[in-house]
Enzyme design. Sequence first.
Site, PDB file in Angstrom:
ATOM      1  N   SER A   1       0.654  -1.091  -0.145  1.00  0.00           N
ATOM      2  CA  SER A   1       0.064   0.076   0.080  1.00  0.00           C
ATOM      3  C   SER A   1       0.946   1.475  -0.044  1.00  0.00           C
ATOM      4  O   SER A   1       0.417   2.446   0.492  1.00  0.00           O
ATOM      5  CB  SER A   1      -0.936   0.062   1.127  1.00  0.00           C
ATOM      6  OG  SER A   1      -0.373  -0.233   2.272  1.00  0.00           O
ATOM      7  N   CYS A   2       2.074   1.121  -0.526  1.00  0.00           N
ATOM      8  CA  CYS A   2       2.807   2.406  -0.571  1.00  0.00           C
ATOM      9  C   CYS A   2       2.157   3.439  -1.282  1.00  0.00           C
ATOM     10  O   CYS A   2       2.341   4.595  -0.876  1.00  0.00           O
ATOM     11  CB  CYS A   2       4.495   2.188  -0.905  1.00  0.00           C
ATOM     12  SG  CYS A   2       4.582   1.260  -2.470  1.00  0.00           S
TER      13      CYS A   2
END
Length: 198
Positions: free
Chosen positions: A27-28
Amino acid sequence: MGTYAKPIQSIRERKFEYVIEQKTDFSCGAASLASLLKFAYDRHDINEQKVLLGMLEHADLSLVKEQGFSLLNMKHYLQSQGLRGRGYKVGEAEMSLLKIPAIVLLNDGGYSHFVVFRRHDDGEVYLGDPALGNRIMSMDEFKQKWNGVVFVVIGQDYRRDNPLLHPRAKLTFRALDPLSPMTDAQLLEFGFSHSDML
């Protein structure tokens, strides 16, 4: 005798100042985009999970499982939010002129990782990393890890003097001169339209 109050930050709070920390391995991109929307566009209700779910609505789930999210997924999500996402292939010279926060993709130890490019100053790059917090690296190290693309968010409600533009300097480093807010003409050069600046 009166009382005196002074706000304090823990080292961890300072490390993630104006950076939304990613909660999962993949989820960066969502956390980086959420950081940009929250702090450059004053969307205070935004968080990583809302962006992640919003990107999933506009993504090919099998492709996301295999490769993770892409800039195209971010672009589609931004369109659903009334904003525009633009990616540009640039070099170091253009990068040093960038005066708005952007999302960049780094290859860090064999892993593709989205971070927020906050600013470039005197050979150093200031990043908002959703996994590691605020980071400063040399331009040489940045160029080795960076894919040469910047992704900017364009739309109404952009805060010209947003906190992403003013990262803290190294504790042992000279204080940075603050950036002055961008003029209308400068914003137009980065793809904003006159209606975005109303």
